[in-house]
Design a protein around this motif. Sequence first.
Motif, PDB file in Angstrom:
ATOM      1  N   MET A 115      82.279  17.292   9.337  1.00 31.60           N
ATOM      2  CA  MET A 115      82.542  17.887   8.950  1.00 31.60           C
ATOM      3  C   MET A 115      83.310  18.327   7.876  1.00 31.60           C
ATOM      4  O   MET A 115      84.805  18.717   8.894  1.00 31.60           O
ATOM      5  CB  MET A 115      81.926  19.534   9.271  1.00 31.60           C
ATOM      6  CG  MET A 115      82.200  20.544   9.002  1.00 31.60           C
ATOM      7  SD  MET A 115      82.207  22.417  10.169  1.00 31.60           S
ATOM      8  CE  MET A 115      84.328  22.237   9.891  1.00 31.60           C
ATOM      9  N   VAL A 116      82.751  18.708   6.876  1.00 31.55           N
ATOM     10  CA  VAL A 116      84.236  19.463   6.177  1.00 31.55           C
ATOM     11  C   VAL A 116      84.754  20.587   5.159  1.00 31.55           C
ATOM     12  O   VAL A 116      83.297  20.815   5.074  1.00 31.55           O
ATOM     13  CB  VAL A 116      84.993  18.364   4.211  1.00 31.55           C
ATOM     14  CG1 VAL A 116      85.307  18.833   3.840  1.00 31.55           C
ATOM     15  CG2 VAL A 116      85.280  16.929   5.435  1.00 31.55           C
ATOM     16  N   ARG A 117      85.211  21.526   5.286  1.00 30.79           N
ATOM     17  CA  ARG A 117      85.656  23.426   4.993  1.00 30.79           C
ATOM     18  C   ARG A 117      86.328  23.714   4.483  1.00 30.79           C
ATOM     19  O   ARG A 117      87.314  23.037   4.259  1.00 30.79           O
ATOM     20  CB  ARG A 117      85.067  24.215   6.075  1.00 30.79           C
ATOM     21  CG  ARG A 117      84.953  25.075   5.331  1.00 30.79           C
ATOM     22  CD  ARG A 117      85.336  26.483   6.796  1.00 30.79           C
ATOM     23  NE  ARG A 117      86.236  27.122   7.764  1.00 30.79           N
ATOM     24  CZ  ARG A 117      86.753  27.609   8.735  1.00 30.79           C
ATOM     25  NH1 ARG A 117      85.633  28.574   8.795  1.00 30.79           N
ATOM     26  NH2 ARG A 117      87.466  27.383   9.150  1.00 30.79           N
ATOM     27  N   THR A 118      86.104  23.859   3.089  1.00 36.02           N
ATOM     28  CA  THR A 118      87.311  24.829   1.751  1.00 36.02           C
ATOM     29  C   THR A 118      87.240  25.839   1.729  1.00 36.02           C
ATOM     30  O   THR A 118      85.637  26.173   1.318  1.00 36.02           O
ATOM     31  CB  THR A 118      87.142  23.259   0.537  1.00 36.02           C
ATOM     32  OG1 THR A 118      86.129  23.119  -0.076  1.00 36.02           O
ATOM     33  CG2 THR A 118      87.925  22.272   1.313  1.00 36.02           C
ATOM     34  N   HIS A 119      88.881  26.447   1.565  1.00 30.86           N
ATOM     35  CA  HIS A 119      88.781  28.017   1.242  1.00 30.86           C
ATOM     36  C   HIS A 119      90.160  28.000   0.655  1.00 30.86           C
ATOM     37  O   HIS A 119      91.153  27.367   1.254  1.00 30.86           O
ATOM     38  CB  HIS A 119      87.762  28.550   2.479  1.00 30.86           C
ATOM     39  CG  HIS A 119      87.701  30.019   1.305  1.00 30.86           C
ATOM     40  ND1 HIS A 119      87.015  30.248   1.058  1.00 30.86           N
ATOM     41  CD2 HIS A 119      88.513  30.820   2.689  1.00 30.86           C
ATOM     42  CE1 HIS A 119      87.033  31.930   1.017  1.00 30.86           C
ATOM     43  NE2 HIS A 119      88.242  31.996   1.646  1.00 30.86           N
TER      44      HIS A 119
END
Length: 173
Positions: free
Chosen positions: A1-5
């Motif tokens: 899982m990859v999350r960018t913000h």
Amino acid sequence: MVRTHDGEFLVLLVYVDDILITGTPLSQIEEVKRSLDTAFTIKDLGNLTYFIGIEVLRTANGIFLSQKKYIKDILSDAAMLDCIAAPAPLSCGLPHLRVSLHILKYLKGTLDHGLWYKADDTDLQVTAYSDSDWSSCQFSSRSLSAYAVFLGSNMISWKTKKQHSVSKSSVEA
């Protein structure tokens, strides 16, 4: 899982019961670890040193990835820890069992080989190289092709593939 913000990222890599968490905001990493521990009771092993057969050695100058422990385990299972290392992965004309034993001897000679990723490489230019040959496989007479992709001086992707056979009609066309 990859999350960018907002220019930050968090990566969760799961393999069976092992989880690797990395990213830019330490607070988000700690938050994920707390949530996982609440739900499953996890054991935090600290900084990454070993994951899915790959050893990770981190220094101020970069990161070194190797499979030394994995190769030693294979050699141990085959009772070949004390064999003499082979300088090349394969010599021509070997039957299958001899090929397997030769590959193990070659792996013994590569225990300290790995990939080095420089920490101070500020060159973010992507460079790719490719190569192919004509009918080099002695058993199938099929061609091989390969590529390597670099981000600065750090290799990020590579592949070698045996090509499908080419029919005579498509060669003459």
